[in-house]
Design a protein around this motif. Sequence first.
Motif, PDB file in Angstrom:
ATOM      1  N   PHE A   5       0.815  -1.208   0.000  1.00 46.63           N
ATOM      2  CA  PHE A   5       0.000   0.000   0.000  1.00 46.63           C
ATOM      3  C   PHE A   5       0.852   1.263   0.000  1.00 46.63           C
ATOM      4  O   PHE A   5       0.576   2.216  -0.706  1.00 46.63           O
ATOM      5  CB  PHE A   5      -0.937  -0.017   1.211  1.00 46.63           C
ATOM      6  N   TRP A   6       1.907   1.313   0.807  1.00 44.23           N
ATOM      7  CA  TRP A   6       2.706   2.522   0.927  1.00 44.23           C
ATOM      8  C   TRP A   6       3.658   2.719  -0.244  1.00 44.23           C
ATOM      9  O   TRP A   6       4.302   3.737  -0.336  1.00 44.23           O
ATOM     10  CB  TRP A   6       3.472   2.543   2.237  1.00 44.23           C
ATOM     11  N   GLU A   7       3.760   1.744  -1.137  1.00 40.91           N
ATOM     12  CA  GLU A   7       4.607   1.898  -2.311  1.00 40.91           C
ATOM     13  C   GLU A   7       3.856   2.484  -3.499  1.00 40.91           C
ATOM     14  O   GLU A   7       4.463   2.842  -4.492  1.00 40.91           O
ATOM     15  CB  GLU A   7       5.204   0.549  -2.710  1.00 40.91           C
ATOM     16  N   LYS A   8       2.540   2.588  -3.406  1.00 41.03           N
ATOM     17  CA  LYS A   8       1.768   3.146  -4.499  1.00 41.03           C
ATOM     18  C   LYS A   8       1.971   4.658  -4.548  1.00 41.03           C
ATOM     19  O   LYS A   8       2.007   5.321  -3.525  1.00 41.03           O
ATOM     20  CB  LYS A   8       0.279   2.841  -4.322  1.00 41.03           C
ATOM     21  N   LYS A   9       2.094   5.185  -5.739  1.00 36.88           N
ATOM     22  CA  LYS A   9       2.289   6.618  -5.904  1.00 36.88           C
ATOM     23  C   LYS A   9       1.019   7.221  -6.491  1.00 36.88           C
ATOM     24  O   LYS A   9       0.469   6.725  -7.463  1.00 36.88           O
ATOM     25  CB  LYS A   9       3.469   6.901  -6.813  1.00 36.88           C
ATOM     26  N   ILE A  10       0.575   8.289  -5.871  1.00 39.17           N
ATOM     27  CA  ILE A  10      -0.613   8.985  -6.329  1.00 39.17           C
ATOM     28  C   ILE A  10      -0.176  10.377  -6.769  1.00 39.17           C
ATOM     29  O   ILE A  10       0.462  11.102  -6.008  1.00 39.17           O
ATOM     30  CB  ILE A  10      -1.665   9.091  -5.216  1.00 39.17           C
ATOM     31  N   THR A  11      -0.488  10.735  -7.979  1.00 42.16           N
ATOM     32  CA  THR A  11      -0.171  12.078  -8.453  1.00 42.16           C
ATOM     33  C   THR A  11      -1.467  12.848  -8.685  1.00 42.16           C
ATOM     34  O   THR A  11      -2.426  12.335  -9.262  1.00 42.16           O
ATOM     35  CB  THR A  11       0.630  12.021  -9.766  1.00 42.16           C
ATOM     36  N   ILE A  12      -1.466  14.052  -8.193  1.00 48.08           N
ATOM     37  CA  ILE A  12      -2.610  14.942  -8.373  1.00 48.08           C
ATOM     38  C   ILE A  12      -2.089  16.155  -9.122  1.00 48.08           C
ATOM     39  O   ILE A  12      -1.097  16.765  -8.729  1.00 48.08           O
ATOM     40  CB  ILE A  12      -3.213  15.362  -7.020  1.00 48.08           C
ATOM     41  N   SER A  13      -2.750  16.509 -10.200  1.00 52.37           N
ATOM     42  CA  SER A  13      -2.301  17.660 -10.974  1.00 52.37           C
ATOM     43  C   SER A  13      -3.498  18.451 -11.461  1.00 52.37           C
ATOM     44  O   SER A  13      -4.635  17.996 -11.398  1.00 52.37           O
ATOM     45  CB  SER A  13      -1.457  17.199 -12.159  1.00 52.37           C
TER      46      SER A  13
END
Length: 69
Positions: A5-13
């Motif tokens: 779970f903590w390795e997932k990257k979420i990008t918000i732009s």
Amino acid sequence: MIKKFWEKKITISGKSARILGTILMGLIGIFLLYCAINPPTYFHFLKENINRIIYGVIGVLLIFKALKN
């Protein structure tokens, strides 16, 4: 391979990132201003007046920056 779970990257732009940043800046400013006016007992360093003044000034500046954004 299972991705943790903590390795997932979420990008918000885009516009959503700007709105989220503005909301977070406003919330942090409100929290700092609250701590300057009515310091919680577990923040021992806020018993001195100079630290409370600094927290209040930074809190107000963050709120104004959030409103300006």
